[in-house]
Design a protein around this motif. Sequence first.
Motif, PDB file in Angstrom:
ATOM      1  N   ALA A   1     -11.413  -3.879  14.497  1.00  0.00           N
ATOM      2  CA  ALA A   1     -11.456  -3.217  13.194  1.00  0.00           C
ATOM      3  C   ALA A   1     -11.008  -4.218  12.143  1.00  0.00           C
ATOM      4  N   LEU A   2     -11.785  -4.379  11.099  1.00  0.00           N
ATOM      5  CA  LEU A   2     -11.502  -5.372  10.069  1.00  0.00           C
ATOM      6  C   LEU A   2     -11.290  -4.682   8.726  1.00  0.00           C
ATOM      7  N   GLU A   3     -10.193  -5.033   8.067  1.00  0.00           N
ATOM      8  CA  GLU A   3      -9.998  -4.616   6.688  1.00  0.00           C
ATOM      9  C   GLU A   3     -10.302  -5.813   5.797  1.00  0.00           C
ATOM     10  N   VAL A   4     -11.244  -5.651   4.891  1.00  0.00           N
ATOM     11  CA  VAL A   4     -11.634  -6.750   4.015  1.00  0.00           C
ATOM     12  C   VAL A   4     -10.651  -6.771   2.851  1.00  0.00           C
ATOM     13  N   ASP A   5      -9.513  -7.370   3.142  1.00  0.00           N
ATOM     14  CA  ASP A   5      -8.413  -7.420   2.186  1.00  0.00           C
ATOM     15  C   ASP A   5      -7.370  -8.389   2.739  1.00  0.00           C
ATOM     16  N   ASP A   6      -6.299  -8.596   1.974  1.00  0.00           N
ATOM     17  CA  ASP A   6      -5.233  -9.493   2.413  1.00  0.00           C
ATOM     18  C   ASP A   6      -4.160  -8.778   3.220  1.00  0.00           C
ATOM     19  N   THR A   7      -4.107  -7.470   3.150  1.00  0.00           N
ATOM     20  CA  THR A   7      -3.092  -6.710   3.880  1.00  0.00           C
ATOM     21  C   THR A   7      -3.756  -5.595   4.661  1.00  0.00           C
ATOM     22  N   LEU A   8      -3.074  -5.146   5.709  1.00  0.00           N
ATOM     23  CA  LEU A   8      -3.631  -4.136   6.597  1.00  0.00           C
ATOM     24  C   LEU A   8      -3.094  -2.759   6.245  1.00  0.00           C
ATOM     25  N   SER A   9      -3.985  -1.795   6.095  1.00  0.00           N
ATOM     26  CA  SER A   9      -3.599  -0.426   5.778  1.00  0.00           C
ATOM     27  C   SER A   9      -3.084   0.293   7.016  1.00  0.00           C
ATOM     28  N   LEU A  10      -2.290   1.328   6.780  1.00  0.00           N
ATOM     29  CA  LEU A  10      -1.769   2.151   7.864  1.00  0.00           C
ATOM     30  C   LEU A  10      -2.894   2.741   8.695  1.00  0.00           C
ATOM     31  N   ALA A  11      -4.021   3.036   8.083  1.00  0.00           N
ATOM     32  CA  ALA A  11      -5.130   3.658   8.812  1.00  0.00           C
ATOM     33  C   ALA A  11      -5.546   2.872  10.044  1.00  0.00           C
ATOM     34  N   LEU A  12      -5.394   1.551  10.020  1.00  0.00           N
ATOM     35  CA  LEU A  12      -5.868   0.690  11.102  1.00  0.00           C
ATOM     36  C   LEU A  12      -4.753   0.229  12.031  1.00  0.00           C
ATOM     37  N   LYS A  13      -3.590   0.824  11.916  1.00  0.00           N
ATOM     38  CA  LYS A  13      -2.461   0.443  12.759  1.00  0.00           C
ATOM     39  C   LYS A  13      -2.245   1.477  13.862  1.00  0.00           C
ATOM     40  N   GLY A  14      -2.442   1.054  15.118  1.00  0.00           N
ATOM     41  CA  GLY A  14      -2.184   1.918  16.250  1.00  0.00           C
ATOM     42  C   GLY A  14      -0.857   1.589  16.900  1.00  0.00           C
ATOM     43  N   GLN A  15      -0.568   2.288  17.984  1.00  0.00           N
ATOM     44  CA  GLN A  15       0.649   2.005  18.730  1.00  0.00           C
ATOM     45  C   GLN A  15       0.500   0.732  19.551  1.00  0.00           C
TER      46      GLN A  15
ATOM     47  N   VAL B   1     -15.297  -1.031  13.118  1.00  0.00           N
ATOM     48  CA  VAL B   1     -14.778  -0.413  11.901  1.00  0.00           C
ATOM     49  C   VAL B   1     -14.530  -1.484  10.836  1.00  0.00           C
ATOM     50  N   TYR B   2     -14.945  -1.166   9.605  1.00  0.00           N
ATOM     51  CA  TYR B   2     -14.622  -1.984   8.436  1.00  0.00           C
ATOM     52  C   TYR B   2     -13.946  -1.075   7.420  1.00  0.00           C
ATOM     53  N   TYR B   3     -12.945  -1.611   6.732  1.00  0.00           N
ATOM     54  CA  TYR B   3     -12.163  -0.802   5.796  1.00  0.00           C
ATOM     55  C   TYR B   3     -12.048  -1.553   4.472  1.00  0.00           C
ATOM     56  N   LEU B   4     -12.392  -0.883   3.372  1.00  0.00           N
ATOM     57  CA  LEU B   4     -12.333  -1.481   2.038  1.00  0.00           C
ATOM     58  C   LEU B   4     -11.699  -0.492   1.076  1.00  0.00           C
ATOM     59  N   ALA B   5     -11.260  -0.988  -0.075  1.00  0.00           N
ATOM     60  CA  ALA B   5     -10.640  -0.101  -1.064  1.00  0.00           C
ATOM     61  C   ALA B   5     -11.032  -0.515  -2.474  1.00  0.00           C
ATOM     62  N   LEU B   6     -11.095   0.490  -3.333  1.00  0.00           N
ATOM     63  CA  LEU B   6     -11.299   0.282  -4.766  1.00  0.00           C
ATOM     64  C   LEU B   6     -10.218   1.078  -5.475  1.00  0.00           C
ATOM     65  N   SER B   7      -9.385   0.426  -6.261  1.00  0.00           N
ATOM     66  CA  SER B   7      -8.260   1.097  -6.905  1.00  0.00           C
ATOM     67  C   SER B   7      -8.522   1.321  -8.387  1.00  0.00           C
ATOM     68  N   GLY B   8      -7.636   2.101  -9.010  1.00  0.00           N
ATOM     69  CA  GLY B   8      -7.715   2.320 -10.452  1.00  0.00           C
ATOM     70  C   GLY B   8      -8.086   3.728 -10.857  1.00  0.00           C
ATOM     71  N   PHE B   9      -8.114   4.672  -9.905  1.00  0.00           N
ATOM     72  CA  PHE B   9      -8.617   6.018 -10.198  1.00  0.00           C
ATOM     73  C   PHE B   9      -7.536   6.986 -10.681  1.00  0.00           C
ATOM     74  N   ASP B  10      -6.351   6.502 -10.985  1.00  0.00           N
ATOM     75  CA  ASP B  10      -5.289   7.379 -11.473  1.00  0.00           C
ATOM     76  C   ASP B  10      -5.427   7.547 -12.982  1.00  0.00           C
ATOM     77  N   THR B  11      -6.393   8.362 -13.368  1.00  0.00           N
ATOM     78  CA  THR B  11      -6.859   8.420 -14.761  1.00  0.00           C
ATOM     79  C   THR B  11      -6.150   9.515 -15.561  1.00  0.00           C
ATOM     80  N   HIS B  12      -4.862   9.323 -15.809  1.00  0.00           N
ATOM     81  CA  HIS B  12      -4.121  10.284 -16.636  1.00  0.00           C
ATOM     82  C   HIS B  12      -4.494  10.154 -18.107  1.00  0.00           C
ATOM     83  N   VAL B  13      -4.947   8.981 -18.510  1.00  0.00           N
ATOM     84  CA  VAL B  13      -5.198   8.698 -19.926  1.00  0.00           C
ATOM     85  C   VAL B  13      -6.608   8.122 -20.081  1.00  0.00           C
TER      86      VAL B  13
END
Length: 408
Positions: A165-179, A271-283
């Motif tokens: 499983a590869l996350e295309v990022d510099d850090t690994l999300s909790l979603a891809l961490k198993g025991q 599995v590939y995992y990516l993210a797009l941030s910035g959706f906290d649109t209060h203003v």
Amino acid sequence: MQRRRFLQSSALASTLLLVPKFLHALDRPETRLAALLRDAPTGKARRLIVVQLSGGNDGLNTIIPYRNDLYYKARPSLALKETDGILPLSDDLGLHPKMTGLKGLYDQGQLAVLNAVGYPNPDRSHFRSMDIWQTGSGSEQLLTTGWLGRYLDSNCAGCELPYQALEVDDTLSLALKGQLRKGLAVKTPSKFHQLTQSRYLSRLSQEAAPAAATSELDYLYKTLAETASSADYLYDKSKIHTSTATYPNTDLGRNLKTTAELITSGVESRVYYLALSGFDTHVRQHEQQGRLLGELSDGLAALAADLQKNGEWDNTLVMVFSEFGRRVTQNASNGTDHGTANNVFLLSGALRKPGLLNAPASLADLDQGDLRYQVDFRSLYASILADWLGADDQLVLGPGIERLAGLV
């Protein structure tokens, strides 16, 4: 090894690694992931790409109920109108005007929309709700492993590849961490390879710790060796294919292009995992959300076309989610605050049920101003695990989670 140098290399290894100590012998043919996969309709192994919209995307201005008076009453200045260029999906629902790429996939039967997805007793904290989605837990549970990490634990017996499983990022999300197993965070194969090529680290990774050792030093040696082996593999594979497709010149666009290149080059990741941030649109939500949704839509359309051209689209499923939706009523800053249920997108060349899969949540029956969820996100996970990845969903999610029939 000197203690000071050991500590320095330990710190670097903690950022490179992302696999447990016993994963080794990475180049043995019998451990290759493809041998553990079930056949897809195309004769190729199926893969999952997860795209996380961080911050809580406003679902009501993404899949827009453009003929619902209650929508316009709740959002007198924030609601989108037909004259704004809404892209119709049905007589009363439409896509945000910036999502022309996804509208094209919808028209081709390659996009499905699942409305009102959430979970009981929703949490409006970004961190807690994202943990719930990434772990596949109930709101009353606190889990330390991710749903895709547990998939690796329970459905890759004997699989010793740290890049299942590869996350295309510099850090690994909790979603891809198993025991037992974890995914691997790789921004680009060349950057990852470069990190392992310093003369000092290269020498360390080639040294052999005593076979019977169980110390931290033994762990470090094995981690470095596995990391270096993974970096070499991904770097060599990445040179097989360079995409000529045009992607948006954004971080997500570049990450999607990297994903397509790895897939087309034959990397054995499920599995590939990516993210797009910035959706906290209060203003001032209009401009920010429109830009992000356009970036997402154009990037996914490019990915679909790229993979289709190379014969890899029918065995790929893309799931797009956000940790929660937004409140139905706009706030005083021309934005929206944290809400609950939201829509989820599924994209593939092999969808059994494209289009709108269910009705949106009622705007006349709110839960303290929020949309009521109709579909538990864990049922979606169960269906993807069992029906797409060929996994035992109960081993991953636990018993009692009902699957959504016939999605994929």
